[in-house]
Design an enzyme around this catalytic site. Structure first.
Site, PDB file in Angstrom:
ATOM      1  N   ASP A  80       0.866  -1.179   0.000  1.00  0.00           N
ATOM      2  CA  ASP A  80       0.000   0.000   0.000  1.00  0.00           C
ATOM      3  C   ASP A  80       0.896   1.220   0.000  1.00  0.00           C
ATOM      4  OD1 ASP A  80      -0.087   1.224   3.006  1.00  0.00           O
ATOM      5  OD2 ASP A  80       0.002  -0.957   3.126  1.00  0.00           O
ATOM      6  N   GLU A 167      -7.240   4.910  12.277  1.00  0.00           N
ATOM      7  CA  GLU A 167      -6.131   4.961  13.228  1.00  0.00           C
ATOM      8  C   GLU A 167      -6.043   6.378  13.778  1.00  0.00           C
ATOM      9  OE1 GLU A 167      -2.148   4.872  11.293  1.00  0.00           O
ATOM     10  OE2 GLU A 167      -3.277   4.657   9.423  1.00  0.00           O
TER      11      GLU A 167
END
Length: 283
Positions: A80, A167
């Site tokens: 990613d 997050e």
């Protein structure tokens, strides 16, 4: 999935070239000029940063001493990335063993990643399944963020399902709040519901050990997870949780990618991967 922007082999490459030039001149009256292409310099840097427990053609600038259950145990690996990795050479990455790619597309309700469009097109052209992720911003409603993602990530047959990156962002200069756990879970549900309705497939939730525990994400029944765990197998950091993707390092090295990049493993074997693609890719 917050990434950094250093490109260590650029500095290392310059040192390598300088050293080679110096050594080439030793013992001769005419120094030789050492020339290494960018890809050769990168390959040399990766070789110098081999790491046990991960696929051989990858490297890691901060390797972990994996135990019995190492990332290499899993056959399907991907990356990613965001704008910090620049333009990715997906053919080189694919040939090194990259089987999928997730790219940052949006953040909050008004931020776009400038590398998304070009890198997504490059991945498709190289035959690498690709998908987009949204970085959640806790100072904006979930429905606005879902709308922003939908407005900027076209629905494309064969693309991977969306990712919702949940997050804490301690680096944010504008939003430092940490909502109550129940509110966080409600936001995940709302974002997921809107995005699934548009793309025809539910988003996968990416998260970290502290965020998962603080917000009791294990109570989100039916949620598919992408779990970060860079010093242990997910089973140690997220007891009893099921997962589809494991982010095992944020300092990986891959041919065709400038600078450190996140590396990930899919939970199953090749047959499992093909079934997952058939079931979860956008229709």
């Amino acid at each position: 999935m917050i990434t950094t922007s250093p490109r260590p082999w650029v500095r290392a490459g310059a040192l390598i070239v300088a050293l080679a030039a110096t050594l080439g001149g030793c013992g001769s009256s005419a120094p030789r000029t050492a020339t290494l292409s960018a890809s050769e310099t990168q390959a040399l840097y990766i070789r110098e940063n081999r790491a046990s427990g991960i696929p051989r053609r990858f490297g890691d600038t901060k390797p972990h001493d994996w135990g019995a259950i190492s990332p290499q145990r899993y056959p399907v690996h991907g990356l990613d990335a965001a704008r910090y990795q620049g333009v990715i050479n997906w053919h080189e990455a694919r040939d090194a063993g990259i089987r999928f790619g997730y790219l940052k597309a949006t953040e909050g309700g008004d931020v776009l990643d400038p590398a998304f469009v070009q890198n997504a097109a490059g991945a498709r052209a190289a035959g690498v399944p690709v998908g987009a992720y949204h970085f959640y911003y806790f100072c904006r409603p979930a429905h606005e963020q879902a709308a922003w993602f939908i407005a900027n990530v076209p629905k494309r047959r064969g693309d991977l399902p969306p990712i919702l990156d949940m997050e804490w962002n301690h680096l944010s200069p504008t939003c430092r709040i940490r909502p109550p756990a129940a509110e966080v879970r409600a936001s995940i549900r709302e974002f997921s519901r809107i995005v699934e309705r548009h793309y025809g497939t539910a988003p996968v939730i990416y998260t970290t050990p502290d965020f998962y525990a603080r917000n009791d994400l294990g109570s989100l029944r039916g949620t598919e997870f992408w779990l970060r765990s860079v010093t242990a197998h997910p089973s140690e950091r997220y007891p009893d949780e099921r997962w589809s993707f494991w982010q095992y390092t944020g300092t990986g090295l891959v041919p065709g990618v400038r600078g450190p990049v996140d590396l990930n493993a899919f939970a199953g074997n090749e047959a499992n991967w093909q079934r997952w693609l058939a079931a979860r890719s956008q229709g």
